[in-house]
Motif scaffolding. Structure first.
Motif, PDB file in Angstrom:
ATOM      1  N   ALA A  71      11.367 130.286  88.584  1.00  0.00           N
ATOM      2  CA  ALA A  71      11.825 128.909  88.763  1.00  0.00           C
ATOM      3  C   ALA A  71      10.879 128.107  89.645  1.00  0.00           C
ATOM      4  O   ALA A  71      10.909 126.884  89.636  1.00  0.00           O
ATOM      5  N   GLU A  72      10.020 128.787  90.407  1.00  0.00           N
ATOM      6  CA  GLU A  72       9.059 128.102  91.268  1.00  0.00           C
ATOM      7  C   GLU A  72       7.658 128.065  90.658  1.00  0.00           C
ATOM      8  O   GLU A  72       6.744 127.514  91.258  1.00  0.00           O
ATOM      9  N   CYS A  73       7.482 128.665  89.495  1.00  0.00           N
ATOM     10  CA  CYS A  73       6.191 128.657  88.812  1.00  0.00           C
ATOM     11  C   CYS A  73       6.082 127.381  87.979  1.00  0.00           C
ATOM     12  O   CYS A  73       7.069 126.926  87.414  1.00  0.00           O
ATOM     13  N   ARG A  74       4.893 126.846  87.887  1.00  0.00           N
ATOM     14  CA  ARG A  74       4.707 125.578  87.171  1.00  0.00           C
ATOM     15  C   ARG A  74       3.445 125.634  86.325  1.00  0.00           C
ATOM     16  O   ARG A  74       2.471 126.268  86.696  1.00  0.00           O
ATOM     17  N   MET A  75       3.493 124.921  85.188  1.00  0.00           N
ATOM     18  CA  MET A  75       2.343 124.886  84.298  1.00  0.00           C
ATOM     19  C   MET A  75       2.240 123.531  83.619  1.00  0.00           C
ATOM     20  O   MET A  75       3.233 122.995  83.150  1.00  0.00           O
ATOM     21  N   LYS A  76       1.031 122.999  83.594  1.00  0.00           N
ATOM     22  CA  LYS A  76       0.716 121.804  82.810  1.00  0.00           C
ATOM     23  C   LYS A  76      -0.172 122.254  81.668  1.00  0.00           C
ATOM     24  O   LYS A  76      -1.066 123.071  81.863  1.00  0.00           O
ATOM     25  N   CYS A  77       0.090 121.724  80.492  1.00  0.00           N
ATOM     26  CA  CYS A  77      -0.661 122.126  79.311  1.00  0.00           C
ATOM     27  C   CYS A  77      -0.906 120.904  78.452  1.00  0.00           C
ATOM     28  O   CYS A  77      -0.012 120.086  78.258  1.00  0.00           O
ATOM     29  N   SER A  78      -2.121 120.784  77.934  1.00  0.00           N
ATOM     30  CA  SER A  78      -2.411 119.685  77.015  1.00  0.00           C
ATOM     31  C   SER A  78      -1.690 119.940  75.692  1.00  0.00           C
ATOM     32  O   SER A  78      -1.231 121.050  75.425  1.00  0.00           O
ATOM     33  N   ALA A  79      -1.593 118.921  74.872  1.00  0.00           N
ATOM     34  CA  ALA A  79      -0.957 119.061  73.561  1.00  0.00           C
ATOM     35  C   ALA A  79      -1.779 120.039  72.719  1.00  0.00           C
ATOM     36  O   ALA A  79      -2.986 119.895  72.582  1.00  0.00           O
ATOM     37  N   LEU A  80      -1.124 121.053  72.187  1.00  0.00           N
ATOM     38  CA  LEU A  80      -1.837 122.048  71.381  1.00  0.00           C
ATOM     39  C   LEU A  80      -1.718 121.781  69.889  1.00  0.00           C
ATOM     40  O   LEU A  80      -2.425 122.390  69.101  1.00  0.00           O
ATOM     41  N   GLY A  81      -0.829 120.889  69.485  1.00  0.00           N
ATOM     42  CA  GLY A  81      -0.717 120.546  68.075  1.00  0.00           C
ATOM     43  C   GLY A  81       0.639 120.906  67.494  1.00  0.00           C
ATOM     44  O   GLY A  81       1.402 121.672  68.074  1.00  0.00           O
ATOM     45  N   ALA A  82       0.921 120.347  66.346  1.00  0.00           N
ATOM     46  CA  ALA A  82       2.215 120.515  65.686  1.00  0.00           C
ATOM     47  C   ALA A  82       2.589 121.979  65.510  1.00  0.00           C
ATOM     48  O   ALA A  82       1.744 122.823  65.214  1.00  0.00           O
ATOM     49  N   SER A  83       3.832 122.281  65.750  1.00  0.00           N
ATOM     50  CA  SER A  83       4.487 123.588  65.571  1.00  0.00           C
ATOM     51  C   SER A  83       3.971 124.683  66.508  1.00  0.00           C
ATOM     52  O   SER A  83       4.319 125.847  66.331  1.00  0.00           O
ATOM     53  N   ARG A  84       3.172 124.343  67.506  1.00  0.00           N
ATOM     54  CA  ARG A  84       2.706 125.370  68.452  1.00  0.00           C
ATOM     55  C   ARG A  84       3.793 125.668  69.482  1.00  0.00           C
ATOM     56  O   ARG A  84       4.443 124.759  69.989  1.00  0.00           O
ATOM     57  N   VAL A  85       3.970 126.950  69.762  1.00  0.00           N
ATOM     58  CA  VAL A  85       4.881 127.387  70.826  1.00  0.00           C
ATOM     59  C   VAL A  85       4.155 128.384  71.708  1.00  0.00           C
ATOM     60  O   VAL A  85       3.181 129.023  71.289  1.00  0.00           O
ATOM     61  N   THR A 121       5.860 121.789  83.076  1.00  0.00           N
ATOM     62  CA  THR A 121       7.154 122.444  83.138  1.00  0.00           C
ATOM     63  C   THR A 121       7.176 123.618  84.107  1.00  0.00           C
ATOM     64  O   THR A 121       6.146 124.189  84.445  1.00  0.00           O
ATOM     65  N   HIS A 122       8.389 123.976  84.531  1.00  0.00           N
ATOM     66  CA  HIS A 122       8.616 125.218  85.267  1.00  0.00           C
ATOM     67  C   HIS A 122       8.665 126.346  84.248  1.00  0.00           C
ATOM     68  O   HIS A 122       8.945 126.116  83.072  1.00  0.00           O
ATOM     69  N   PHE A 123       8.420 127.553  84.685  1.00  0.00           N
ATOM     70  CA  PHE A 123       8.437 128.682  83.761  1.00  0.00           C
ATOM     71  C   PHE A 123       9.826 128.944  83.233  1.00  0.00           C
ATOM     72  O   PHE A 123       9.999 129.412  82.141  1.00  0.00           O
ATOM     73  N   GLY A 124      10.825 128.705  84.006  1.00  0.00           N
ATOM     74  CA  GLY A 124      12.172 128.948  83.517  1.00  0.00           C
ATOM     75  C   GLY A 124      13.176 128.892  84.639  1.00  0.00           C
ATOM     76  O   GLY A 124      12.842 129.156  85.783  1.00  0.00           O
ATOM     77  N   LEU A 125      14.371 128.522  84.288  1.00  0.00           N
ATOM     78  CA  LEU A 125      15.419 128.431  85.288  1.00  0.00           C
ATOM     79  C   LEU A 125      16.506 129.467  85.049  1.00  0.00           C
ATOM     80  O   LEU A 125      17.485 129.508  85.766  1.00  0.00           O
ATOM     81  N   THR A 126      16.334 130.308  84.040  1.00  0.00           N
ATOM     82  CA  THR A 126      17.349 131.319  83.769  1.00  0.00           C
ATOM     83  C   THR A 126      17.216 132.523  84.691  1.00  0.00           C
ATOM     84  O   THR A 126      18.209 133.133  85.050  1.00  0.00           O
ATOM     85  N   ASP A 127      16.003 132.867  85.088  1.00  0.00           N
ATOM     86  CA  ASP A 127      15.791 133.995  85.998  1.00  0.00           C
ATOM     87  C   ASP A 127      15.323 133.476  87.343  1.00  0.00           C
ATOM     88  O   ASP A 127      14.335 132.754  87.432  1.00  0.00           O
TER      89      ASP A 127
END
Length: 165
Positions: A71-85, A121-127
């Protein structure tokens, strides 16, 4: 109904007693936690295209008992393109016994995060935490599926973690 006072696992273990009233053989993570550290990463604009299923190793964390704080990890990422996950997780490592291989869990923090558009985004808030015990250290990795990693893609951020010694 009655008013109760319950104890967390950390309070119970710090007192040296388990729920069945036997003495704890070891203490797990200190209730106060360790010193929070940050491992920063930057992927400058890529100069080659990575095929569907390509990955980026973001940081190497030290060996021993490491607690990642998603929940404290953070990442910025440029647009990678349609349908990318993107999945974020850990590569395979050797457990603290020095013998047991632990399989990679490349979606341990994030599973199928949409990165078709730029994201911050943050890596996740579930864990709240993820605990690892390794003899070799951990590599945190990003896996991109649904298409290529385009030329010019960028990523940057940080991993928050504690070391217990």
């Amino acid at each position: 109904m009655a008013v109760t006072i319950q104890k967390s696992q950390e309070v119970t273990l710090a007192a040296g007693k388990l729920s069945d009233n036997t003495t704890a053989k070891y203490r797990y993570w200190p209730a106060e936690g360790g010193k929070v550290r940050y491992a920063h990463f930057t992927l400058p604009a890529t100069t080659v295209t990575g095929d569907d299923g390509s990955s980026v190793d973001l940081v190497n964390l030290p060996h021993g008992q490491v607690r990642v704080l998603p929940a404290e990890c953070r990442m910025k990422c440029s647009a990678l393109g349609a349908s990318r996950v993107m999945d974020l997780g850990v590569r395979a490592y050797v457990a603290s016994d020095g013998k047991t291989a632990v399989a990679a869990i490349l979606n341990d923090f994030v599973n199928d995060r949409d990165v078709s558009a730029a994201t911050d985004t943050h890596f996740g808030l579930t864990d709240v935490k993820k605990d690892y015990f390794s003899a070799t250290g951990l590599t945190i990795s990003a896996l991109v599926t649904g298409g290529t990693i385009p030329i010019g893609a960028t990523m940057e951020g940080y991993i928050a973690y504690e070391i217990v010694q």
